[in-house]
Enzyme design. Structure first.
Site, PDB file in Angstrom:
ATOM      1  N   SER A  82       0.822  -1.223   0.000  1.00 25.25           N
ATOM      2  CA  SER A  82       0.000   0.000   0.000  1.00 25.25           C
ATOM      3  C   SER A  82       0.850   1.265   0.000  1.00 25.25           C
ATOM      4  CB  SER A  82      -0.931   0.002   1.218  1.00 25.25           C
ATOM      5  OG  SER A  82      -0.191  -0.220   2.403  1.00 25.25           O
ATOM      6  N   ASN A 134      -2.143  -2.541  13.189  1.00 29.66           N
ATOM      7  CA  ASN A 134      -3.600  -2.353  13.232  1.00 29.66           C
ATOM      8  C   ASN A 134      -4.002  -1.098  13.995  1.00 29.66           C
ATOM      9  OD1 ASN A 134      -3.338  -4.816  12.049  1.00 29.66           O
ATOM     10  ND2 ASN A 134      -4.483  -5.978  13.583  1.00 29.66           N
ATOM     11  N   HIS A 158     -39.684  22.731 -11.504  1.00 24.57           N
ATOM     12  CA  HIS A 158     -39.811  21.853 -12.685  1.00 24.57           C
ATOM     13  C   HIS A 158     -39.108  22.462 -13.903  1.00 24.57           C
ATOM     14  CE1 HIS A 158     -43.081  19.582 -10.597  1.00 24.57           C
ATOM     15  NE2 HIS A 158     -43.321  20.778 -10.089  1.00 24.57           N
ATOM     16  N   SER A 166     -12.768  24.993 -27.289  1.00 23.31           N
ATOM     17  CA  SER A 166     -12.869  23.741 -28.034  1.00 23.31           C
ATOM     18  C   SER A 166     -11.675  23.637 -28.972  1.00 23.31           C
ATOM     19  CB  SER A 166     -14.167  23.743 -28.839  1.00 23.31           C
ATOM     20  OG  SER A 166     -14.057  22.890 -29.964  1.00 23.31           O
ATOM     21  N   LYS A 225     -16.097  28.592 -29.139  1.00 26.11           N
ATOM     22  CA  LYS A 225     -16.594  28.014 -27.889  1.00 26.11           C
ATOM     23  C   LYS A 225     -15.906  28.540 -26.633  1.00 26.11           C
ATOM     24  CE  LYS A 225     -18.888  24.403 -27.814  1.00 26.11           C
ATOM     25  NZ  LYS A 225     -20.250  24.330 -27.295  1.00 26.11           N
ATOM     26  N   ASN A 229     -16.575  27.053 -22.929  1.00 26.11           N
ATOM     27  CA  ASN A 229     -17.384  26.043 -22.238  1.00 26.11           C
ATOM     28  C   ASN A 229     -17.210  26.102 -20.712  1.00 26.11           C
ATOM     29  OD1 ASN A 229     -18.297  24.988 -24.721  1.00 26.11           O
ATOM     30  ND2 ASN A 229     -16.439  23.757 -24.926  1.00 26.11           N
ATOM     31  N   GLU A 267     -18.719  21.613 -15.116  1.00 30.75           N
ATOM     32  CA  GLU A 267     -18.987  20.248 -15.596  1.00 30.75           C
ATOM     33  C   GLU A 267     -18.108  19.241 -14.861  1.00 30.75           C
ATOM     34  OE1 GLU A 267     -20.415  21.330 -20.144  1.00 30.75           O
ATOM     35  OE2 GLU A 267     -18.307  20.953 -19.763  1.00 30.75           O
ATOM     36  N   TYR A 294      -9.573  -6.569  12.857  1.00 29.44           N
ATOM     37  CA  TYR A 294      -8.792  -6.155  11.698  1.00 29.44           C
ATOM     38  C   TYR A 294      -8.715  -7.284  10.684  1.00 29.44           C
ATOM     39  CZ  TYR A 294      -5.312  -4.508   8.512  1.00 29.44           C
ATOM     40  OH  TYR A 294      -4.701  -4.115   7.348  1.00 29.44           O
ATOM     41  N   GLN A 343      -7.305  -2.289   4.456  1.00 29.28           N
ATOM     42  CA  GLN A 343      -6.312  -1.478   3.744  1.00 29.28           C
ATOM     43  C   GLN A 343      -6.960  -0.732   2.572  1.00 29.28           C
ATOM     44  OE1 GLN A 343      -2.176  -2.939   3.266  1.00 29.28           O
ATOM     45  NE2 GLN A 343      -2.655  -3.002   1.095  1.00 29.28           N
ATOM     46  N   LYS A 361      -8.270   3.339   2.267  1.00 29.65           N
ATOM     47  CA  LYS A 361      -7.510   4.583   2.116  1.00 29.65           C
ATOM     48  C   LYS A 361      -7.725   5.307   0.798  1.00 29.65           C
ATOM     49  CE  LYS A 361      -4.385   2.749   5.304  1.00 29.65           C
ATOM     50  NZ  LYS A 361      -5.246   1.532   5.220  1.00 29.65           N
TER      51      LYS A 361
HETATM   52  N1  ARG Z   1      -0.978  -1.332   5.330  1.00 29.74           N
HETATM   53  C1  ARG Z   1      -1.842  -2.029   6.234  1.00 29.74           C
HETATM   54  C2  ARG Z   1      -3.227  -1.326   6.270  1.00 29.74           C
HETATM   55  O1  ARG Z   1      -3.347  -0.278   5.756  1.00 29.74           O
HETATM   56  C3  ARG Z   1      -1.244  -2.082   7.559  1.00 29.74           C
HETATM   57  C4  ARG Z   1      -1.807  -3.108   8.455  1.00 29.74           C
HETATM   58  C5  ARG Z   1      -1.271  -4.429   8.184  1.00 29.74           C
HETATM   59  N2  ARG Z   1      -1.637  -5.287   9.252  1.00 29.74           N
HETATM   60  C6  ARG Z   1      -1.704  -6.601   9.170  1.00 29.74           C
HETATM   61  N3  ARG Z   1      -2.098  -7.248  10.194  1.00 29.74           N
HETATM   62  N4  ARG Z   1      -1.400  -7.231   8.065  1.00 29.74           N
HETATM   63  O2  ARG Z   1      -4.206  -1.825   6.804  1.00 29.74           O
END
Ligand code: ARG
Length: 460
Positions: free
Chosen positions: A26, A113, A159, A280, A286, A288, A293, A320, A325, A328
């Site tokens: 991640s 976690n 309306h 455009s 144009k 726009n 939008e 958890y 993950q 995010k």
């Molecule tokens: N990158 C992980 C997340 O965003 C971190 C947690 C990983 N924890 C685990 N028990 N594998 O959740």
């Protein structure tokens, strides 16, 4: 140990498949949590003194090392290694490279976690503050515009058909109050979010003496979370923010739609500044309304992120799981796009040109039909009957191809003897709105009251 690259590799005898690494890392997006993660590490190192893991001096050393890491990272001098699956493992690696065994002690009593969810709350708190500022700003722009247009009367539509004369300030104030509720929801969500999970460990709580209240205060939280099982497993605070973003984007999308229609060649009620328009590639004439939008388009994206957040949580057990993950990217993106959209809307609104003449010219005399019915009511006729009478007059005017205000007095009187010459005074925009000085109405006095209320709310 066959998997020495991993912070958790001890029990493994095979390396992770490279596709699995790519799939599970991640770091590409959670590096947004870098600054929060450094702060959390610093505070945790201090807290570990009481637990007997660090001496005061060692905790200070860790603090300095973390500050150097922050400086170097923000200067672009640190690179991720293929070992860094997320920002938490990267920071731990850098710390251990710089402080040896001291760094290797930082994760005592802690799990990613509780770490990740603490970082996330800190980061999102900052984003919520940026969003609140952006909302205050657009509210100020709207209020200032309303102030200038109390007596600009335009054909209010329901309306998408002409309904009644309305002060333009009334429209802009409607938006101020809508966005005020969004801001209140945001602040409410922020307050609920501002509790500290650290000390929760993976699920059961840390087995070391940690003053969580002190730690919470140090990290700017109002209090520690109440339960480690809950703190590591729920993401309702993420969903609340996603909803707030989606609701803001819904409001902005509708404002965008209003302004797109108002700026169209058919109406030309407003002119969007060139700074917020594009041309455009093919048609040279144009200009726009792409800013608006895009706001409307991005609302779809943010609503999608809310659905992602809700769906993510619906089937997982209460603890958890790695699914979490995936919280995010949606919330990072939704917050960022919403802040940007609000800022762009401020820009569009603060540079827009309002064409009073076009608005006045568009006022159709049929807009006063309700006023004509109310006139009969004031003379004693039941409203439903008056509605029917005016309906016949509208139809008569249509047949004669004249405006309702140009029908002969005899024609009026042929339908109801209650009509007198003074009925023609009804067809005046300002007089019409000023019959509606009821609180919350479009009369100028009511609008002055709304303006005072709006200013109080914005500055509260
Ligand atoms: N990158 C992980 C997340 O965003 C971190 C947690 C990983 N924890 C685990 N028990 N594998 O959740």
């Amino acid at each position: 140990m066959k998997n020495p690259d991993k912070i958790w590799g001890g029990r493994f005898s095979q390396k992770t498949a490279s596709l699995m690494e790519e799939f599970s890392y991640s770091i590409a997006y959670d590096q947004k949590l870098f600054v929060a993660d450094i702060a959390v590490n610093k505070a945790w190192a201090q807290a570990l003194v009481q637990a007997g893991i660090y001496t005061d001096q060692e905790a200070a050393q860790i603090g300095e090392a973390l500050e150097c890491i922050q400086k170097d990272f923000l200067a672009g001098e640190l690179t991720f290694s293929p070992r860094d699956e997320d920002i938490h493992s990267a920071n731990e690696r850098w710390l251990t490279e710089r402080s040896g065994d001291l760094g290797a002690r930082i994760h005592t009593g802690r799990s990613r976690n509780d770490q990740v969810v603490t970082d996330l709350r800190i980061y999102l708190r900052g984003q919520a503050d940026l969003l609140r500022d952006a909302l205050c700003n657009v509210q100020q722009v709207l209020t200032a515009t309303a102030q200038q247009h109390i007596e600009t009367i335009f054909p209010g539509q329901t309306h998408l058909r002409q309904a009644q004369p309305v002060s333009l300030a009334h429209y802009f104030l409607a938006l101020v109050f809508q966005l005020q509720r969004d801001k209140e929801r945001l602040l409410d969500a922020r307050q609920r979010m501002n509790k500290m999970p650290l000390g929760s460990g993976a699920i059961a709580g840390a087995a070391f003496t940690i003053d969580r209240l002190k730690l919470a205060k140090e990290l700017g939280f109002d209090a520690p979370t109440e339960n480690s099982y809950d703190a590591t497993s729920d993401r309702d605070f993420v969903i609340e923010l996603l909803y707030v973003c989606a609701q803001i984007m819904l409001h902005l999308s509708r404002i965008a739609e209003d302004l797109i229609i108002w700026s169209s060649e058919a109406l030309r009620f407003v002119e969007i500044n060139e700074q917020y328009a594009t041309g455009s590639s093919m048609m040279p004439q144009k200009k726009n309304p792409d800013s608006l939008e895009l706001i409307r388009g991005k609302s779809a994206r943010v609503i999608g992120q809310l659905v992602t957040g809700l769906t993510l949580m619906k089937g997982i057990p209460t603890a958890y799981v790695r699914d979490l993950q995936e919280d995010k990217e949606p919330v990072f993106d939704a917050m960022q796009q919403t802040i940007l959209s609000v800022q762009i809307m401020s820009g569009v609104l603060s540079t827009i040109v309002i064409n009073r003449q076009k608005m006045t010219a568009a006022l159709d005399p049929a807009l006063y039909a309700t006023d004509v019915a109310d006139y009969l009511v004031r003379k004693g006729m039941p409203f439903r009957k008056a509605h029917g009478v005016v309906g016949s007059l509208v139809s008569m005017a249509e047949k004669q191809q004249v405006a309702l205000s140009k029908l002969d007095l005899h024609d009026y009187q042929s339908i109801s003897p209650l009509f007198e010459q003074d009925l023609y005074l009804l067809f005046d925009p300002l007089a019409s709105v000023n019959r509606r000085n009821i609180s919350g109405g479009t009369g100028t006095q009511s609008i002055q009251q709304q303006l005072l209320l709006a200013e109080d709310l914005i500055n509260a």
